[in-house]
Design an enzyme around this catalytic site. Structure first.
Site, mmCIF file in Angstrom:
data_model
loop_
_atom_site.group_PDB
_atom_site.id
_atom_site.type_symbol
_atom_site.label_atom_id
_atom_site.label_comp_id
_atom_site.label_asym_id
_atom_site.label_seq_id
_atom_site.Cartn_x
_atom_site.Cartn_y
_atom_site.Cartn_z
ATOM 1 N N ILE A 460 0.802 -1.215 -0.021
ATOM 2 C CA ILE A 460 -0.165 0.010 0.099
ATOM 3 C C ILE A 460 0.879 1.285 0.105
ATOM 4 O O ILE A 460 0.307 2.389 -0.042
ATOM 5 C CB ILE A 460 -0.920 -0.048 1.254
ATOM 6 C CG1 ILE A 460 -0.214 -0.117 2.359
ATOM 7 C CG2 ILE A 460 -1.963 -0.961 0.882
ATOM 8 C CD1 ILE A 460 -0.956 -0.128 3.741
ATOM 9 N N GLY A 461 2.104 1.099 -0.060
ATOM 10 C CA GLY A 461 2.976 2.445 -0.095
ATOM 11 C C GLY A 461 4.284 1.872 0.073
ATOM 12 O O GLY A 461 4.740 0.774 0.702
ATOM 13 N N THR A 462 5.469 2.822 -0.621
ATOM 14 C CA THR A 462 6.568 2.723 -0.340
ATOM 15 C C THR A 462 7.113 3.752 0.450
ATOM 16 O O THR A 462 6.944 4.813 0.116
ATOM 17 C CB THR A 462 7.398 2.401 -1.764
ATOM 18 O OG1 THR A 462 6.671 1.323 -2.179
ATOM 19 C CG2 THR A 462 8.939 2.047 -1.534
ATOM 20 N N GLY A 463 7.963 3.539 1.508
ATOM 21 C CA GLY A 463 8.307 4.682 2.362
ATOM 22 C C GLY A 463 9.767 4.885 2.463
ATOM 23 O O GLY A 463 10.383 4.363 1.287
ATOM 24 N N LYS A 482 5.685 -3.065 7.933
ATOM 25 C CA LYS A 482 6.430 -2.383 7.393
ATOM 26 C C LYS A 482 7.740 -3.131 6.971
ATOM 27 O O LYS A 482 8.228 -3.554 7.901
ATOM 28 C CB LYS A 482 6.817 -1.015 7.900
ATOM 29 C CG LYS A 482 8.058 0.115 7.238
ATOM 30 C CD LYS A 482 7.671 1.410 7.693
ATOM 31 C CE LYS A 482 8.354 1.769 8.596
ATOM 32 N NZ LYS A 482 8.093 3.161 9.232
ATOM 33 N N ASP A 582 11.257 14.631 12.821
ATOM 34 C CA ASP A 582 10.563 14.634 11.415
ATOM 35 C C ASP A 582 9.139 14.688 11.133
ATOM 36 O O ASP A 582 8.458 13.750 10.932
ATOM 37 C CB ASP A 582 11.181 13.345 10.853
ATOM 38 C CG ASP A 582 10.827 13.512 9.280
ATOM 39 O OD1 ASP A 582 10.579 14.695 8.736
ATOM 40 O OD2 ASP A 582 11.164 12.490 8.441
#
Ligand code: NAG
Ligand code: NAG
Ligand code: NAG
Ligand code: NAG
Ligand code: NAG
Ligand code: NAG
Ligand code: NAG
Ligand code: NAG
Ligand code: NAG
Ligand code: NAG
Ligand code: NAG
Ligand code: NAG
Length: 646
Positions: A460-463, A482, A582
């Site tokens: 669902i996503g690439t971090g 993750k 961050d």
């Protein structure tokens, strides 16, 4: 005949009065606009049938309890639209987790019959209204997890029927009013996670029916008043995370029902008194991070029901008493960060239920005994002592299995593939395979199965340093995984970020900080297991036109609240402050109720308690998010508000 007519007229009249009264109530509910048109426009549906409403036999509203799960469907959260004074027969008002914002309206003080008030998990600000003292029928007040920042009103002491008082997780300040001592029916007093200070008033000893007292994480000072020992029914006493000092009063021996006692993270000193041995019901005893000294009384060995004994971070400098071997119920023993000397008594190895044993940072010597008998051991740390010889024992730990360190049961999958893992690995850097605090059974294989070995279709996503997968587990729960890619796992910087995230997320707990359920840190598999956030990142939500509209200003303000609280918690409420370093909309995740959660602790850092130091050097992360003029940590929360509002 005439009399009968009069009775009929009288009945008719009273019927009319009743009808009028219920009409006023129905109108009050209608005008609140809490219920959607689909419900209110149906004339054949009496208001007594509306969700959350209960009427008495005469059609008068007596309960108004809206369950949390309806809030995001239709409850608008503008609770000032409800004129509570038109609902005088209410006995129960329950609006937990309903997204209520603003101050508590004084109108609720016009509910003379109110017995049960639950406004927990909202965004309430301002004061606890002084007029609450008018509600003398109240038995339950639960306003925990809000942003109330006033003192506790003296008049609370007038609520003689009060059984349950939970004001925890707010920003209450000032002292505990001695008038609380008048609450002789009180069973539970939870004032934890506030900014209260001062002494515990002696008068608390008069609340003889108290079972639970939780004062954790405030700024209370002074010694424990001996009068506390009058609370014979007390089973749970939590004084942790304050600035209490003095020693444990011997009077504590009277609290023979006590099952949980925490005095951790205070300034207590002296000898643990021998009287502690009288607390035979104790299951958990947490005295860590104080200045307690030897001797440790022999009588401690009488606490045979004790499962958790945490004495870490004190000034004990004697030998570990061999009598500790009598504590045969122990599952969790932490004596680390003291100055215990001598050998580990052989008796300790007969504590067969032990799953967590931490003796690190002491002055113990001798050879490490054989602890084969400790079959339940999940975690052991003997580092930084003066042991001699080689550690020959191998711990049998199933590769990739998820183990618990929180004292709960070891997850027994299938403070089958068996692979030997050298104890040294545990010793080196506090590295252990995994942690578990998820409310269900889970195993490594489940994760692999649920994602078909990390098939791209679940991605669902690439971090920054890996990919995120959605995993639907056999128990029905959905989690986010993750995963650090093999190549990246070899890069020390990524590896460090991953470990950093584990380090921080396992030590903190806050409703607006993403929960880490488990992890696998192993050469072949590096992944973290989180709670799943349906709506993804704030960054993406704000960039999608449909979602940005849905995320209206009131919801954005809630996001700001959530984040301000998460940051305040990190900066002020953790044992050692943590700077996230961050904060950006990429790292704020939204669940399906659009509640915000801070995530990505890969670059977070512990700072020294001395907060006046130069923190500029500690800021990293996303460019454009760090306001150059804001350098002091005390301004961090404010800085964040500016970011999100602009
Ligand atoms: C109105 O309420 C009645 C009673 O609950 C119900 O039977 C009916 O289906 C409702 N009508 C509509 C249009 O929802
Ligand atoms: C409240 O209850 C009392 C007694 O049951 C009744 O007389 C009165 O009408 C009710 N009030 C309203 C507003 O319905
Ligand atoms: C609530 O109802 C009372 C009684 O009718 C009325 O006096 C008051 O003005 C109302 N308050 C609001 C805010 O509408
Ligand atoms: C108040 O509501 C919350 C959320 O539903 C619930 O967890 C809590 O137990 C309730 N408090 C009391 C005292 O019943
Ligand atoms: C509370 O009670 C006092 C006197 O008992 C009264 O003067 C005051 O108006 C009441 N407050 C409310 C909000 O009902
Ligand atoms: C007191 O409240 C806090 C936070 O709301 C909660 O975590 C804790 O479990 C409560 N204590 C007890 C003894 O119930
Ligand atoms: C303690 O609990 C018992 C019942 O469990 C009750 O009868 C008693 O009144 C309570 N209070 C004190 C001070 O013992
Ligand atoms: C403790 O118990 C003893 C004996 O029952 C009693 O005399 C004493 O007053 C109690 N102390 C306190 C502080 O309640
Ligand atoms: C110790 O635990 C056992 C088993 O749970 C229980 O029966 C016993 O009453 C406990 N002893 C005390 C003093 O609480
Ligand atoms: C994983 O899936 C396979 C095939 O669907 C199944 O046979 C196996 O039992 C599953 N394993 C677990 C741990 O669920
Ligand atoms: C925007 O969000 C909506 C609702 O979540 C979704 O259906 C749509 O595909 C999104 N649009 C884009 C361009 O991502
Ligand atoms: C704070 O640290 C930054 C970055 O290391 C440095 O440039 C700055 O001069 C320091 N400020 C003070 C007052 O020491």
């Amino acid at each position: 005949m005439i009399a009968a007519k009069w009775i009929i007229v009288a009945l008719a009249l009273s019927h009319n009065f009743l009808a009028l009264a219920t009409k006023i109530e129905a109108d009050a509910l209608l005008h609140s606009r809490w219920w959607p048109d689909s419900i209110t426009s149906n004339t054949s549906l009496s208001h007594c049938m509306w969700l959350g409403i209960l009427c008495d036999d005469f059609g008068s509203v007596v309960k108004l309890n809206i369950p949390p799960q309806y809030y995001h469907h239709w409850f608008p959260g503008h609770w000032s639209n409800m004129n509570f004074s038109l609902l005088p027969n209410l006995t129960s008002l329950g609006l937990p987790d309903n997204g209520l914002a603003g101050v508590i309206p004084l109108q609720i003080c016009a509910l003379p019959k109110l017995r049960h008030l639950n406004l927990s998990y909202n965004y309430l600000i301002g004061e606890l209204p002084l007029c609450l003292q008018n509600l003398t029928m109240l038995e339950v007040i639960d306003i925990h997890s809000n942003h109330i920042d006033s003192p506790i009103p003296l008049g609370m002491g007038d609520l003689k029927r009060l059984i349950h008082l939970d004001l925890s997780s707010n920003s209450l300040h000032g002292t505990i009013p001695p008038t609380l001592g008048l609450l002789s029916n009180l069973h539970l007093l939870n004032l934890s996670h506030n900014d209260l200070d001062g002494f515990i008033p002696l008068e608390i000893g008069n609340c003889m029916n108290l079972y639970t007292v939780d004062l954790e994480d405030n700024s209370f000072v002074g010694p424990i008043p001996p009068s506390l020992a009058k609370l014979r029914n007390l089973t749970h006493l939590d004084l942790g995370g304050n600035s209490f000092n003095g020693s444990i009063p011997p009077e504590i021996q009277n609290l023979t029902n006590l099952a949980y006692l925490s005095m951790e993270e205070n300034k207590f000193s002296g000898s643990i008194p021998p009287e502690i041995g009288k607390l035979k019901s104790l299951i958990e005893l947490r005295l860590s991070s104080n200045s307690f000294t030897c001797p440790i009384p022999f009588s401690l060995a009488h606490l045979t029901n004790l499962t958790v004994l945490d004495l870490h971070g004190n000034e004990f400098d004697c030998a570990i008493p061999s009598k500790m071997g009598d504590l045969y119920s122990l599952t969790h023993l932490d004596l680390s960060f003291n100055n215990f000397s001598g050998k580990i008594p052989l008796q300790l190895w007969s504590l067969v239920k032990l799953s967590h044993l931490n003796l690190q940072n002491n002055s113990l010597h001798g050879s490490v005994p054989d602890f084969n008998k400790l079959i339940n051991l999940d975690y052991i740390d003997l580092s930084n002592n003066h042991f001699t010889g080689k550690i020959s024992h191998n711990l049998s730990i199933r590769r990739g299995a998820l183990y618990s360190i929180d004292g709960s049961k070891k997850i027994d999958g299938s403070r089958r593939i068996k692979k030997s893992m050298q104890l040294e690995i545990l010793e080196k850097n506090g590295d252990f395979l995994s942690i578990w605090n998820y409310d269900g059974r889970i195993a490594y294989e489940d994760m692999i199965n649920a994602t078909e070995d990390f098939d791209i279709k679940y991605c669902i996503g690439t971090g920054g340093y890996g990919s995120v997968y959605r995993a639907h587990l056999p128990n029905g729960k959905v989690v986010a995984l993750k995963k650090l890619h093999r190549l990246e796992a070899d890069d020390p910087a990524f590896d460090q970020s991953f470990r950093n995230e584990v380090k921080h997320l396992t030590t903190i707990r806050h409703r607006s900080i993403i929960k880490l359920y488990g992890f696998c840190l192993h050469k072949q598999c590096m992944f973290l297991v989180y709670e799943y956030m349906e709506r993804g990142s704030l960054f993406c939500a704000l960039r999608n036109e449909t979602e940005a509209v849905e995320l209206d200003w009131s919801k954005r303000i809630n996001v700001v609240w959530d984040m301000a609280h998460a940051l305040s918690y990190l900066h002020h409420d953790c044992a050692r402050p943590i700077v996230h370093r961050d904060i950006s909309s990429n790292n704020i995740l939204l669940d399906n109720k659009l509640q915000a959660f801070l995530s990505d602790f890969g670059t977070a850092r512990l700072v020294n308690p001395n907060f006046s130091s130069n923190l500029t050097a500690n800021i990293v992360g996303t460019r454009g998010y760090i306001a150059p003029s804001e350098q002091r940590s005390s301004n961090f929360s404010r800085m964040f508000l500016l970011e999100v509002c602009c």
